[in-house]
Write an enzyme that holds these catalytic residues in place. Structure first.
Site, PDB file in Angstrom:
ATOM      1  N   ARG A  51       0.775  -1.087  -0.022  1.00 23.57           N
ATOM      2  CA  ARG A  51      -0.068   0.038  -0.087  1.00 23.57           C
ATOM      3  C   ARG A  51       0.894   1.184  -0.057  1.00 23.57           C
ATOM      4  O   ARG A  51       0.288   2.387  -0.275  1.00 23.57           O
ATOM      5  CB  ARG A  51      -1.208  -0.035   1.105  1.00 23.57           C
ATOM      6  CG  ARG A  51      -1.972   1.277   1.321  1.00 23.57           C
ATOM      7  CD  ARG A  51      -3.240   1.221   2.110  1.00 23.57           C
ATOM      8  NE  ARG A  51      -3.096   0.204   3.233  1.00 23.57           N
ATOM      9  CZ  ARG A  51      -2.601   0.274   4.238  1.00 23.57           C
ATOM     10  NH1 ARG A  51      -1.917   1.676   4.473  1.00 23.57           N
ATOM     11  NH2 ARG A  51      -2.546  -0.572   5.297  1.00 23.57           N
ATOM     12  N   TYR A 103     -15.818  19.833 -14.751  1.00 24.51           N
ATOM     13  CA  TYR A 103     -16.248  18.458 -14.585  1.00 24.51           C
ATOM     14  C   TYR A 103     -16.951  18.379 -13.321  1.00 24.51           C
ATOM     15  O   TYR A 103     -16.676  18.560 -12.299  1.00 24.51           O
ATOM     16  CB  TYR A 103     -14.922  17.667 -14.316  1.00 24.51           C
ATOM     17  CG  TYR A 103     -15.145  16.294 -14.578  1.00 24.51           C
ATOM     18  CD1 TYR A 103     -15.580  15.659 -15.732  1.00 24.51           C
ATOM     19  CD2 TYR A 103     -15.102  15.228 -13.337  1.00 24.51           C
ATOM     20  CE1 TYR A 103     -15.840  14.177 -15.969  1.00 24.51           C
ATOM     21  CE2 TYR A 103     -15.223  14.047 -13.608  1.00 24.51           C
ATOM     22  CZ  TYR A 103     -15.841  13.386 -14.807  1.00 24.51           C
ATOM     23  OH  TYR A 103     -15.978  12.059 -14.841  1.00 24.51           O
ATOM     24  N   ASP A 172      -6.827  21.533 -13.142  1.00 21.33           N
ATOM     25  CA  ASP A 172      -7.022  20.258 -13.857  1.00 21.33           C
ATOM     26  C   ASP A 172      -6.780  20.525 -14.998  1.00 21.33           C
ATOM     27  O   ASP A 172      -7.646  21.156 -15.957  1.00 21.33           O
ATOM     28  CB  ASP A 172      -8.793  19.909 -13.540  1.00 21.33           C
ATOM     29  CG  ASP A 172      -9.170  18.659 -13.985  1.00 21.33           C
ATOM     30  OD1 ASP A 172      -8.451  18.151 -14.820  1.00 21.33           O
ATOM     31  OD2 ASP A 172      -9.982  18.101 -13.617  1.00 21.33           O
ATOM     32  N   LYS A 197      -7.920   9.716 -19.574  1.00 22.14           N
ATOM     33  CA  LYS A 197      -8.178  10.429 -20.926  1.00 22.14           C
ATOM     34  C   LYS A 197      -6.964  10.602 -22.012  1.00 22.14           C
ATOM     35  O   LYS A 197      -6.580   9.451 -22.275  1.00 22.14           O
ATOM     36  CB  LYS A 197      -8.677  11.868 -20.790  1.00 22.14           C
ATOM     37  CG  LYS A 197      -9.629  12.095 -19.798  1.00 22.14           C
ATOM     38  CD  LYS A 197     -11.190  11.464 -19.970  1.00 22.14           C
ATOM     39  CE  LYS A 197     -12.158  11.390 -19.006  1.00 22.14           C
ATOM     40  NZ  LYS A 197     -12.172  12.405 -18.084  1.00 22.14           N
TER      41      LYS A 197
HETATM   42  C1  PLP Z   1     -12.789  12.460 -16.632  1.00 23.38           C
HETATM   43  C2  PLP Z   1     -12.422  13.584 -15.968  1.00 23.38           C
HETATM   44  C3  PLP Z   1     -12.147  13.688 -14.684  1.00 23.38           C
HETATM   45  C4  PLP Z   1     -12.261  12.338 -13.841  1.00 23.38           C
HETATM   46  O1  PLP Z   1     -11.429  11.228 -14.286  1.00 23.38           O
HETATM   47  P1  PLP Z   1     -11.741   9.802 -14.052  1.00 23.38           P
HETATM   48  O2  PLP Z   1     -10.715   9.107 -14.322  1.00 23.38           O
HETATM   49  O3  PLP Z   1     -13.073   9.530 -14.597  1.00 23.38           O
HETATM   50  O4  PLP Z   1     -12.188   9.533 -12.316  1.00 23.38           O
HETATM   51  C5  PLP Z   1     -11.696  14.588 -13.899  1.00 23.38           C
HETATM   52  N1  PLP Z   1     -11.675  16.044 -14.647  1.00 23.38           N
HETATM   53  C6  PLP Z   1     -12.011  15.996 -15.844  1.00 23.38           C
HETATM   54  C7  PLP Z   1     -11.710  17.379 -16.715  1.00 23.38           C
HETATM   55  C8  PLP Z   1     -12.258  15.118 -16.545  1.00 23.38           C
HETATM   56  O5  PLP Z   1     -12.553  15.173 -17.793  1.00 23.38           O
END
Ligand code: PLP
Length: 370
Positions: A51, A103, A172, A197
């Site tokens: 962990r 988001y 982000d 992504k």
């Molecule tokens: C998809 C996304 C997230 C969350 O990511 P996950 O891997 O689905 O938890 C956070 N911020 C943005 C801008 C996103 O497009």
């Protein structure tokens, strides 16, 4: 960062393991599925319990750290990275400013789990945050271009104003990746990324990371991961490491495709509106030119109504009807189906790596048939 410096940095990202390799070592990082390590006597060394540390995470953190030019903590999803930043930086009584148009789950997490712990939050539109009053906030959260509206915020201006009142700035950077935008160089304290992504890029894994140059901030995020047990799997870390190795190729191709398609879509008579920071008509185009290295692979496309949008998506052969974005394959969805504050005919198009003319011919045929 100058383009040549970022080229050098990506080359170093690709070769980050070289200095540690000896004759006979595998060139690809080993996947190490283990919960425990050989640990006789007094605990010593980096690897004591699964962990706390794992060599496959370490390989990926080495590569991402080279690319971010910062320390990196990997997490099992983008939301886990966002949660790590919340829990590592906030305490009872703190206030947070979140984007109203970013988001959705970031706001939902704050509403469901921070508010009951005594952390309050307010929201502000991405296009307004550089002018919003920031006094009294512990964290100012920026998502630019925002998902799904693709509005742009001036990261450097927000960082200057936030720091003047003692707030931390988190960006982000999911929609741009470290190749498209460099928030830490623009003054942000922390970056979060949903590597699910573009960074992983093959629509086959969920993943995330936090990056920071301040040692105590990153230590807090790492400590949260260790105590919360919100840890990535070694197999997933390996997949992301593999995806990352082609990020530069994929990102250049996707952005090149999106830039060409956005202009052509904007000229098509069936399209009401195109939101893309690379178009001169975008309200923050001048800022986008300054702040972003490319304009990204997401295009916001408004068709007359829900029916036209669904028929368009269904009529394309090279567009996958799916949520999420940043993958090799072009995908699209009507964002109103999730309740986003957008018109019923608004489509978020994630432009992939398909050959450009084949993709355009497909989109055009579907639009012509509406
Ligand atoms: C998809 C996304 C997230 C969350 O990511 P996950 O891997 O689905 O938890 C956070 N911020 C943005 C801008 C996103 O497009």
């Amino acid at each position: 960062m100058a383009s040549s410096d970022l080229d050098e940095r990506f080359a170093r990202t690709l070769h980050h393991r070289n200095a540690r390799l000896a004759a006979g070592d595998p060139l690809a990082p080993p996947i190490v599925p283990t919960s425990t390590y050989w640990l006789p006597g007094d605990p010593a060394g980096e690897y004591q319990y699964g962990r706390w540390a794992n060599p496959t995470w370490a390989a990926l953190e080495g590569a991402l750290g080279e690319l971010e030019d910062a320390e990196v903590v990997t997490l099992p999803s983008g939301m886990a990275a966002i949660a790590a930043v919340f829990y590592a930086t906030l305490k009872q009584g703190d206030r947070v400013l979140l984007p109203s148009d970013g988001y959705y789950t970031t706001r939902a997490l704050a509403e469901k789990f921070l508010v009951p712990l005594g952390v309050r939050f307010d929201t502000c539109a991405t296009a307004e945050v550089e002018r919003a009053p920031l006094q009294g906030y512990r964290l100012v959260w920026v998502e630019t271009p925002s998902n799904p509206g693709l509005d742009v915020a001036d990261i450097a201006a927000v960082a200057r104003r936030a720091h003047a009142v003692g707030a931390l700035v988190v960006v982000d950077n999911t929609t741009m990746t470290p190749l498209g935008q460099r928030p830490l160089e623009l003054g942000a304290d922390l970056v979060v990324s949903a590597d699910t992504k573009g960074v992983a890029g093959h629509s086959d894994v969920l993943f995330g990371h936090v990056a920071a140059r301040d040692a105590s901030l990153i230590a807090q995020a790492r400590d949260w991961r260790r105590h919360a047990g919100c840890i990535p799997g070694p197999f997933e870390a390996w997949l992301v490491h593999r995806g990352l190795e082609t990020l530069e190729l994929r990102f250049e191709r996707m952005c090149g495709n999106a830039e060409a398609l956005a202009a052509r879509l904007a000229d098509h008579p069936r399209v009401q509106r195109v939101a893309y920071p690379g178009l001169a008509a975008h309200p923050a185009h001048a800022l986008a030119r300054r702040q972003m290295r490319r304009f990204g692979a997401l295009i916001g496309l408004t068709l007359p109504d829900r029916d036209a949008a669904e028929r368009f998506i269904g009529g394309c052969r090279f567009v996958r009807p799916a949520t999420s974005f940043g993958g090799v394959h072009t995908s699209a969805e009507r964002r109103a189906r999730w309740g986003d504050a957008v018109p019923e005919g608004f489509i978020r198009l994630s432009v992939g790596c398909e050959p450009q003319e084949a993709l355009w011919a497909d989109l055009k045929a579907a639009l012509d048939h509406l």
